[in-house]
Write an enzyme that holds these catalytic residues in place. Structure first.
Site, PDB file in Angstrom:
ATOM      1  N   HIS A  62       0.698  -1.418  -0.036  1.00  0.00           N
ATOM      2  CA  HIS A  62       0.017  -0.040   0.004  1.00  0.00           C
ATOM      3  C   HIS A  62       1.042   1.199   0.133  1.00  0.00           C
ATOM      4  CE1 HIS A  62      -3.310  -2.768   1.882  1.00  0.00           C
ATOM      5  NE2 HIS A  62      -3.224  -2.772   0.786  1.00  0.00           N
ATOM      6  N   SER A  73      -2.431  -9.353  10.953  1.00  0.00           N
ATOM      7  CA  SER A  73      -3.329  -8.702  10.016  1.00  0.00           C
ATOM      8  C   SER A  73      -4.576  -9.480  10.099  1.00  0.00           C
ATOM      9  CB  SER A  73      -2.972  -8.820   8.670  1.00  0.00           C
ATOM     10  OG  SER A  73      -4.004  -8.642   7.768  1.00  0.00           O
TER      11      SER A  73
END
Ligand SMILES: [Zn+2]
Length: 314
Positions: free
Chosen positions: A161, A261
């Site tokens: 990202h 995550s």
């Protein structure tokens, strides 16, 4: 828990000063890491076996690895930003189409930057960098934009990202270091001072409309285009070449480990699906449930910085 950090900015001898109240130095673990059960020695042994058997290990990390460095995640129960505040991430479409929204974004980002950029890697980041040095880690994919893996020395790394420490021109695509932009902000806003309440540990701050409207935002020094952090905002998509690159690394790997995550963001989750389709063994280290718990052969609900340094990567 009240998250006001009572930030005060003043110019002193031409320099910006940030005064963070004592709350900032309180233990990050207490603030942003969800509670987890004590380490189970049997699970640790099982995890050690998983790592020992891996010859080409791909590791994917998310916000949960950085909470112990003092950066909150979005989704954890009780301690995540969604649970604690009504703040939501900026949307890509809004940023690109609206100059006032960019001005608002950059004013807050300018105030929060000295704190956000000062975060340091924790034992989990150092462990993974050590695994790479010893040839255990084949590739590291992170969903984080905090540069903590780079600060720990990881090189076989894809930042899925992007990274907050880089700035991108929306018109010509030129990349520049974020710290250079901070200097340009200071030059353009010599008298701008703000008393910001509620600085979030992720560098987000609250400013009045007046403060934002008087903040001057520089444009690309090459073409004059608008500047954006080199990160994938919500509502934007990851560069297809990057996705393709990571899919290839997953296919070359022989096992996959997820660290910190919940895999709620699809751009990360789809790599787990690829690994699962390839029948790679999958281990997940995350406090709380994830989207892929049923695909994992091993699930560990422990603190990343507590467990990873216990594992012998040789
Ligand atoms: Zn440009």
């Amino acid at each position: 828990m009240r998250m006001s950090f009572g930030l005060l900015f003043r110019t002193a001898k031409g320099r910006w000063m940030a005064k963070l109240s004592r709350q900032c130095s309180r233990g990050s673990i207490e603030l942003f890491v969800p509670q987890s059960p004590p380490l189970d020695p049997e699970k640790v042994k099982e995890f050690q076996r998983f790592i020992t058997l891996s010859k080409r290990l791909l590791v994917m990390t998310g916000a949960g690895i950085s909470t112990e460095s003092g950066i909150p995640d979005y989704r954890s129960e009780k301690v995540g930003l969604y649970a604690r505040t009504d703040r939501r991430p900026i949307q890509h479409r809004d940023f690109v189409r609206s100059a006032p929204i960019r001005q608002w974004y950059w004013a807050r980002n300018f105030v929060g930057w000295p704190h956000f950029s000062s975060h340091q890697p924790n034992p989990a980041h150092w462990a993974l960098s050590n695994w790479e040095r010893l040839g255990k880690l084949y590739w590291l994919v992170t969903q984080n934009v905090d540069a903590l893996h780079t600060k720990a020395g990881s090189q076989r790394l894809t930042e899925l990202h992007g990274c907050m420490h880089r700035v991108l021109c929306l018109d010509c695509g030129e990349q520049t270091p974020r710290r250079v932009l901070q200097e340009r902000f200071e030059v353009l806003n010599p008298t701008w001072s703000a008393e910001a309440h509620g600085l979030a540990p992720d560098g987000d701050v609250f400013l009045t409309e007046e403060q934002v409207q008087s903040f001057r935002v520089p444009s690309c020094s090459r073409c004059g285009g608008p500047l954006k952090p080199d990160v994938v905002f919500f509502g934007d998509t990851v560069n297809p070449a990057t996705v393709d690159f990571v899919h290839k690394r997953v296919k070359e790997a022989d096992s996959l480990l997820v660290v910190g995550s919940s895999l709620q963001v699809y751009s990360g989750y789809k790599f787990i699906l690829t690994a699962w389709e390839k029948k790679l063994p999958i281990a997940i280290l995350n406090i709380g449930p994830t989207r892929s718990d049923d695909l994992a052969s091993l699930k560990l609900d422990s603190r990343c910085g507590e467990l990873l340094p216990l594992i012998d990567p040789r």
